[in-house]
Design a protein around this motif. Structure first.
Motif: not given
Length: 174
Positions: A4-8, A14-18, A28-29, A48-52
């Motif tokens: 679960f990512l805040t500041g996403s 952004r870099a962490i999410a990708l 989960v952004m 990978d888009q379904h993972l974001l």
């Protein structure tokens, strides 16, 4: 498998999410901006888009044990995390450690190489000879003589390369 990512939608978020989605992690952004979320999601490889996944509520993190914190998270906000959650932080200043049933990691930091000399800066919240990971990244960028732009959007495909260069130059985790 999931964070679960805040500041996403921030530079580092952004870099962490990708980076994590590229490695098969569901991210989960937490963001209220549909536009910024979609822009980042569209940067990911199609596979990978379904993972974001966008979240507009902290309660969406209630089942996620790993919270990656890039935006201030108040004591009240932290109540949305499940018992035993780990708060991995990249927000400055660090969040208040308000839950005894959770784990709080330190901000990512590096010890400067042992032979480093003439550094004229310090971090108020760290021991002498330590710098935040973002500062270490800028130093590594310079030491490597890289000519790609270091300020602005982080190239998530170069995170491992930067890590390896940091180790090569004698940086170590604090």
């Amino acid at each position: 498998k999931e964070i679960f990512l805040t500041g996403s939608t921030s530079k580092l978020g952004r870099a962490i999410a990708l980076y994590m989605a590229e490695r098969g992690v569901r991210v989960v952004m937490y963001t209220t901006s549909d536009e910024r979320f979609e822009k980042i999601r569209n940067e990911a490889a199609k596979k990978d888009q379904h993972l974001l996944v966008q979240s507009k509520s902290l309660s969406d993190g209630a089942a996620c044990k790993d919270w990656v914190i890039g935006k201030h998270c108040s004591e009240r906000d932290q109540q949305s995390a499940p018992r035993g959650a780990v708060f991995h932080q990249f927000v400055v200043p660090p969040i208040p450690e308000s839950r005894k049933d959770c784990v709080y990691t330190d901000l990512p930091a590096f010890k400067l190489p042992k032979d480093a000399k003439d550094f004229r800066s310090c971090e108020m919240t760290m021991e002498r000879g330590q710098v935040h990971a973002c500062h270490a990244g800028a130093l590594v960028h310079s030491l490597e003589g890289w000519d790609h732009h270091e300020v602005g959007a982080i190239d998530h495909t170069r995170i491992d390369e930067t890590w390896e260069a940091a180790i090569k130059h004698g940086f170590s985790l604090a």
